[in-house]
Design a protein around this motif. Sequence first.
Motif, mmCIF file in Angstrom:
data_model
loop_
_atom_site.group_PDB
_atom_site.id
_atom_site.type_symbol
_atom_site.label_atom_id
_atom_site.label_comp_id
_atom_site.label_asym_id
_atom_site.label_seq_id
_atom_site.Cartn_x
_atom_site.Cartn_y
_atom_site.Cartn_z
ATOM 1 N N ASN A 177 0.762 -1.022 0.099
ATOM 2 C CA ASN A 177 0.236 0.067 0.228
ATOM 3 C C ASN A 177 1.042 1.537 0.216
ATOM 4 O O ASN A 177 0.440 2.370 -0.440
ATOM 5 C CB ASN A 177 -0.930 0.576 1.396
ATOM 6 N N ASP A 186 2.373 1.561 -3.557
ATOM 7 C CA ASP A 186 1.634 1.977 -4.484
ATOM 8 C C ASP A 186 1.302 4.400 -4.398
ATOM 9 O O ASP A 186 1.164 4.793 -4.885
ATOM 10 C CB ASP A 186 0.256 1.575 -4.238
ATOM 11 N N TRP A 187 1.561 3.973 -2.738
ATOM 12 C CA TRP A 187 1.143 5.662 -2.906
ATOM 13 C C TRP A 187 2.402 6.050 -3.378
ATOM 14 O O TRP A 187 2.490 7.760 -3.650
ATOM 15 C CB TRP A 187 0.869 6.014 -1.285
ATOM 16 N N ARG A 215 5.433 5.628 -5.641
ATOM 17 C CA ARG A 215 5.539 5.272 -6.458
ATOM 18 C C ARG A 215 5.187 6.892 -6.952
ATOM 19 O O ARG A 215 6.039 7.100 -8.172
ATOM 20 C CB ARG A 215 5.055 4.078 -6.796
#
Length: 210
Positions: free
Chosen positions: A171, A174-175, A177
């Motif tokens: 998670n 993903d934030w 990147r």
Amino acid sequence: MTRTTKEHLLLDGAAGKIECVIDLPAGGEHRGVALVAHPHPLFGGSLDNKVAQTLAKTFVELGYVALRPNFRGVGASAGVHDEGRGETEDLLAILDYARARFHAAPPVLAGFSFGAYVQTLVARRVQPERMALVGVAAGFVSGGGGDTLGRGPANSIIIHGERDETVPLANVLDWARPQELPVIVVPGADHFFHRRLQIIKNIIKGSWQR
């Protein structure tokens, strides 16, 4: 060991008084202020949380005044949990107090878990000197509002545990990147960094520009 003085205050917020502990470097000299936000209040989070205390101690050792408030409904703080909205306003009120008293701007924003999430919302309203976020509540986290997580400045320090079962590492990646933010992964660490608090301190102190 760095000598400090500690104050325990009730400060004004939109929902009433905000309980806040202030750790000051000995001698009265400081290089700025660091605002530290604790984890989710509905799951036992408070200003006494070990990660929050570690963040405060780290920044005092770096020469900052560390302000560590309790979120709404925790300890002596008035109000009830507001899923990050009211908590953001309360942290901004603490920053107003800090600016008036310590004449310091911009602040360092530091936080753990839900507190890290709220600090990304605060960063939408103020321009921080830097951020240090641990166990960021990225992605959907029940009651944490992590799906509305804000962005982090390019010089943010993001620390996460490899074995975090509360907020999966994926998670946070993903934030981070799309922002091209590096994430420092602590091998074997869980969400609460049991027996690894010193690693958090070492990472931040080693990354800080003196």
